[in-house]
Design a protein around this motif. Structure first.
Motif, PDB file in Angstrom:
ATOM      1  N   UNK A 103       0.505  -1.153  -0.095  1.00 46.56           N
ATOM      2  CA  UNK A 103       0.008   0.287  -0.189  1.00 46.56           C
ATOM      3  C   UNK A 103       0.830   1.251   0.123  1.00 46.56           C
ATOM      4  N   UNK A 104       1.901   1.547   0.716  1.00 49.40           N
ATOM      5  CA  UNK A 104       2.002   2.872   0.653  1.00 49.40           C
ATOM      6  C   UNK A 104       3.371   2.860  -0.305  1.00 49.40           C
ATOM      7  N   UNK A 105       3.732   1.612  -0.854  1.00 51.23           N
ATOM      8  CA  UNK A 105       4.998   2.045  -2.387  1.00 51.23           C
ATOM      9  C   UNK A 105       3.921   2.271  -3.215  1.00 51.23           C
ATOM     10  N   UNK A 106       3.145   1.877  -3.392  1.00 52.10           N
ATOM     11  CA  UNK A 106       1.900   1.747  -4.077  1.00 52.10           C
ATOM     12  C   UNK A 106       1.374   3.471  -4.133  1.00 52.10           C
ATOM     13  N   UNK A 107       0.667   3.839  -2.708  1.00 53.33           N
ATOM     14  CA  UNK A 107       0.230   5.438  -3.249  1.00 53.33           C
ATOM     15  C   UNK A 107       1.804   6.298  -3.904  1.00 53.33           C
ATOM     16  N   UNK A 108       3.054   6.047  -2.758  1.00 51.97           N
ATOM     17  CA  UNK A 108       3.940   7.348  -2.792  1.00 51.97           C
ATOM     18  C   UNK A 108       4.161   6.754  -4.360  1.00 51.97           C
ATOM     19  N   UNK A 109       4.522   5.909  -5.855  1.00 51.25           N
ATOM     20  CA  UNK A 109       4.837   5.872  -6.406  1.00 51.25           C
ATOM     21  C   UNK A 109       4.119   6.725  -7.628  1.00 51.25           C
ATOM     22  N   UNK A 110       2.442   6.860  -6.757  1.00 52.46           N
ATOM     23  CA  UNK A 110       1.732   7.224  -7.713  1.00 52.46           C
ATOM     24  C   UNK A 110       1.609   8.815  -7.381  1.00 52.46           C
ATOM     25  N   UNK A 111       1.982   9.803  -6.618  1.00 53.84           N
ATOM     26  CA  UNK A 111       1.627  10.395  -5.522  1.00 53.84           C
ATOM     27  C   UNK A 111       1.920  11.615  -6.267  1.00 53.84           C
ATOM     28  N   UNK A 112       3.200  11.878  -6.898  1.00 50.76           N
ATOM     29  CA  UNK A 112       3.620  13.048  -7.898  1.00 50.76           C
ATOM     30  C   UNK A 112       2.852  13.450  -8.975  1.00 50.76           C
ATOM     31  N   UNK A 113       2.452  12.281  -9.445  1.00 57.51           N
ATOM     32  CA  UNK A 113       1.637  12.102 -10.414  1.00 57.51           C
ATOM     33  C   UNK A 113       0.346  12.739 -10.203  1.00 57.51           C
ATOM     34  N   UNK A 114      -0.474  11.682  -9.165  1.00 58.13           N
ATOM     35  CA  UNK A 114      -1.556  12.366  -9.240  1.00 58.13           C
ATOM     36  C   UNK A 114      -1.929  13.966  -8.605  1.00 58.13           C
ATOM     37  N   UNK A 115      -0.555  14.429  -7.816  1.00 57.39           N
ATOM     38  CA  UNK A 115      -0.889  15.678  -8.062  1.00 57.39           C
ATOM     39  C   UNK A 115      -0.604  16.470  -9.297  1.00 57.39           C
ATOM     40  N   UNK A 116      -0.046  15.838  -9.911  1.00 57.68           N
ATOM     41  CA  UNK A 116      -0.360  16.545 -11.209  1.00 57.68           C
ATOM     42  C   UNK A 116      -1.198  16.903 -11.918  1.00 57.68           C
ATOM     43  N   UNK A 117      -1.903  15.413 -11.927  1.00 61.55           N
ATOM     44  CA  UNK A 117      -3.004  15.141 -12.882  1.00 61.55           C
ATOM     45  C   UNK A 117      -4.284  15.623 -12.573  1.00 61.55           C
ATOM     46  N   UNK A 118      -4.064  15.504 -11.303  1.00 64.13           N
ATOM     47  CA  UNK A 118      -6.054  15.451 -10.276  1.00 64.13           C
ATOM     48  C   UNK A 118      -6.129  16.849  -9.604  1.00 64.13           C
ATOM     49  N   UNK A 119      -5.031  17.054  -8.313  1.00 66.39           N
ATOM     50  CA  UNK A 119      -4.586  18.421  -7.541  1.00 66.39           C
ATOM     51  C   UNK A 119      -4.483  19.254  -8.711  1.00 66.39           C
ATOM     52  N   UNK A 120      -3.892  19.053  -9.766  1.00 65.03           N
ATOM     53  CA  UNK A 120      -3.389  20.453 -10.382  1.00 65.03           C
ATOM     54  C   UNK A 120      -2.177  21.570 -10.366  1.00 65.03           C
ATOM     55  N   UNK A 121      -0.875  20.654  -9.721  1.00 59.53           N
ATOM     56  CA  UNK A 121      -0.099  21.253  -9.359  1.00 59.53           C
ATOM     57  C   UNK A 121       1.247  21.104 -10.243  1.00 59.53           C
ATOM     58  N   UNK A 122       2.408  21.918  -9.957  1.00 62.43           N
ATOM     59  CA  UNK A 122       3.307  21.669 -11.338  1.00 62.43           C
ATOM     60  C   UNK A 122       4.199  20.822 -10.229  1.00 62.43           C
ATOM     61  N   UNK A 123       5.224  20.839 -11.292  1.00 64.61           N
ATOM     62  CA  UNK A 123       6.666  19.459 -10.755  1.00 64.61           C
ATOM     63  C   UNK A 123       7.366  19.719 -10.418  1.00 64.61           C
ATOM     64  N   UNK A 124       7.261  21.156  -9.370  1.00 67.33           N
ATOM     65  CA  UNK A 124       7.976  21.372  -7.886  1.00 67.33           C
ATOM     66  C   UNK A 124       7.406  21.164  -6.827  1.00 67.33           C
ATOM     67  N   UNK A 125       5.553  21.560  -6.512  1.00 64.26           N
ATOM     68  CA  UNK A 125       4.817  22.207  -5.853  1.00 64.26           C
ATOM     69  C   UNK A 125       4.474  19.738  -5.787  1.00 64.26           C
ATOM     70  N   UNK A 126       4.722  19.323  -6.617  1.00 69.11           N
ATOM     71  CA  UNK A 126       3.832  18.078  -6.665  1.00 69.11           C
ATOM     72  C   UNK A 126       5.465  17.733  -5.770  1.00 69.11           C
ATOM     73  N   UNK A 127       6.191  17.711  -6.399  1.00 72.65           N
ATOM     74  CA  UNK A 127       7.223  16.848  -5.236  1.00 72.65           C
ATOM     75  C   UNK A 127       7.795  17.108  -4.219  1.00 72.65           C
ATOM     76  N   UNK A 128       6.429  18.497  -3.934  1.00 75.43           N
ATOM     77  CA  UNK A 128       6.785  19.699  -2.315  1.00 75.43           C
ATOM     78  C   UNK A 128       6.317  18.363  -1.442  1.00 75.43           C
ATOM     79  N   UNK A 129       5.191  18.336  -2.138  1.00 74.03           N
ATOM     80  CA  UNK A 129       3.810  17.400  -1.711  1.00 74.03           C
ATOM     81  C   UNK A 129       4.457  15.572  -1.376  1.00 74.03           C
ATOM     82  N   UNK A 130       4.385  15.197  -1.705  1.00 73.06           N
ATOM     83  CA  UNK A 130       5.488  14.370  -1.851  1.00 73.06           C
ATOM     84  C   UNK A 130       6.331  13.683  -0.427  1.00 73.06           C
ATOM     85  N   UNK A 131       7.319  14.690  -0.313  1.00 69.60           N
ATOM     86  CA  UNK A 131       8.033  15.509  -0.215  1.00 69.60           C
ATOM     87  C   UNK A 131       7.261  15.469   1.813  1.00 69.60           C
ATOM     88  N   UNK A 132       6.439  16.461   1.800  1.00 67.64           N
ATOM     89  CA  UNK A 132       5.697  16.115   3.360  1.00 67.64           C
ATOM     90  C   UNK A 132       5.534  14.845   3.773  1.00 67.64           C
TER      91      UNK A 132
END
Length: 525
Positions: A103-132
């Motif tokens: 579950x953990x690896x499955x979610x975190x591996x898609x998290x940056x793309x999820x924030x890109x495509x569904x929350x509409x953040x750019x690469x920098x902000x999506x990376x920060x969300x994964x980092x958070x």
């Protein structure tokens, strides 16, 4: 059928490995030539396995009579045999860890793309969300790692998994109940979901390692930690098989709903398998000596203490006063950046810089590291458990950092595979040993907090790496750009120079670190 090709490939890899190990071990146990059967099983694994089952028993060899290859085969396969004979409580911890790894690896591996495509953040902000999320988990371990020391293993796991369940539900539904955009309602709901995951995981991982310490003894602890680490990574490989077909059919939210269901399954595992009775029995067995007699219980310095005295005890025994300990854990930050790049950089790198099979099934390649760790961690532990811990740390971090320079040759299927295999081999050499060492030097009733403190630099790694990874991607591996127009070679060259600082730093400080490192470890065992 083409959508399921990656599933078949992944399952074939797993079955191939187990057929080869199973065939070779069975042949040796029957007194047959293990080397010849090993070669036979590599060529025709299913046929070899059936053949060895039908083969006639010969006089069994003693360990002293094993050949070089036979000794290696027995050492490599023993961890998996040990797993089958573990206590019910430890089995429950391991099974829970497999599900949570998936579950953990499955979610975190898609998290940056999820924030890109569904929350509409750019690469920098999506990376920060994964980092958070990833950094938040580590800082949560610092403050919540003591939970297991205070309320016990079973309650800690149930609370942790329940928090993660709420968090994953909120994360999954955030695009549906909110408006996309930076700091919009969808973004806020997604971050609330991440908060639930952070709080839950901050309790979960220290609890599991404390559980291994409670449920094993000095003879079985090394393999217990190695198997726990390996089994979570087995779970971490499975998203590479589950995610691609589900994602193509139902999108990333559909994949996340699968992980929500698996979190519910994990709660059921803890509730029904790790019962109070099973815990008591496992602890009793772990406290027996070689003759089956109960060993004297360790002195519990916290027994009978008031809450105020307990807090004072924790403050007094905090490991932050030990400069060697601090140097040891902080110098690892540089090589640990490669762990963070597994979810911050590799998913976007493999989906953008490659075309065809690799790009279409990027989750499989991103999650090759976990399945390789599942195979290599117990094997490497079995072969190196007598080796000096500090020397293994130097060698392992060097092996892990060096192949990053292979990716500097450019995006190529073979350089990608070489990097993943060699980097994972290095990880298997040092990471389980580090976790075991931190857990074993901890005073009684302080395993959880020591695990949390030991993971604190990991928090800094995740924060620091998430701050610059998005910028590197936008400049060296940007979206909507042809692979031929990217400059991923420079990106990986810089990352390699960062990672190699750790083994160099460990080597230069070896004389100072060894003055009391081994003595302290032995005194606390």
């Amino acid at each position: 059928m083409s959508d399921l090709l990656i599933v078949f490939i992944g399952l074939a890899i797993m079955f191939y490995i187990f057929f080869v190990l199973g065939t070779s071990r069975t042949a040796i146990k029957k007194g047959l030539n293990g080397t010849l059967w090993f070669l036979f099983s590599i060529t025709l694994p299913p046929v070899a396995y059936i053949s060895v089952l039908l083969a006639t028993h010969k006089q069994a060899k003693t360990k002293e009579e094993f050949g070089f290859v036979e000794n290696i085969i027995m050492d490599l396969s023993q961890p998996f045999v040990d797993l089958a004979h573990t206590s019910r409580a430890l089995f429950g911890v391991n099974l829970s860890y497999v599900l949570e790894g998936l579950t953990y690896f499955g979610v975190v591996g898609l998290l940056a793309i999820f924030f890109n495509d569904f929350i509409k953040l750019d690469d920098i902000d999506a990376g920060r969300m994964v980092g958070i999320q990833t950094a938040g988990i580590t800082i949560a371990m610092l403050f919540l790692g003591a939970t297991v020391d205070w309320i016990g293993l079973r309650k800690s796991l149930l609370i942790a998994l329940s928090l993660m369940l709420v968090g994953r539900v909120l994360l999954t539904i955030s695009p549906e109940i909110g408006i996309p955009g930076l700091w919009s309602s969808a973004h806020v709901f997604a971050m609330l979901g991440i908060l639930g995951i952070i709080l839950g995981y901050g309790i979960y991982q220290p609890a599991c390692y404390a559980g291994v310490k409670q449920l094993t003894n000095e003879k079985t602890s090394a393999m217990g930690y190695a198997m726990l680490y390996a089994l979570m990574n087995l779970g971490g490989f499975l998203p590479g098989l589950i995610s691609p077909p589900v994602r193509r059919a139902f999108g990333i939210p559909g994949v996340f709903w699968v992980y929500v269901a698996l979190t519910v399954t994990g709660i059921a595992v803890v509730y029904f398998i790790i019962t109070k009775k099973a815990m008591e029995k496992a602890k009793s067995e772990a406290n027996q000596d070689a003759d089956g007699k109960q060993k004297p219980e360790e002195v519990d310095e916290m027994a009978g203490m008031s809450k105020k005295d307990r807090i004072a005890y924790y403050i007094k025994n905090f490991p932050l006063k030990d400069l060697r300990f601090l140097y040891f854990i902080f110098i690892l930050i540089f090589v640990q950046t490669l762990f963070a790049h597994n979810w911050l950089t590799l998913p976007l790198y493999t989906s953008r810089a490659f075309e065809g099979f690799v790009s279409d099934n990027f989750e499989f390649f991103v999650n090759l590291n976990p399945i390789l760790i599942f195979i290599l961690a117990p094997m490497v532990t079995a072969l190196t458990y007598k080796k000096d811990t500090y020397n293994m740390m130097i060698l392992g971090t060097a092996v892990m950092a060096a192949p990053t320079f292979i990716l500097a040759l450019g995006p190529n299927f073979y350089t990608l595979i070489a990097y993943l295999v060699l980097m994972t081999l290095g990880e298997a050499m040092w990471q389980p040993r580090f976790l075991q060492w931190v857990a074993e030097i901890a005073p009684k009733n302080m395993t959880g907090i020591y695990m949390g403190i030991g993971q604190f630099p990991w928090f800094l790694t995740k924060v620091i790496t998430s701050l610059y990874s998005g910028w590197f991607l936008m400049n060296y591996c940007p979206a909507d750009t042809l692979p031929s127009d990217m400059n991923t070679e420079t990106m990986w060259l810089i990352y390699g120079c960062i990672a190699i600082v750790s083994p160099i730093g460990l080597l230069l400080a070896k004389g100072w670190m060894k003055k009391g490192f081994k003595v302290k470890h032995e005194q606390n065992n």
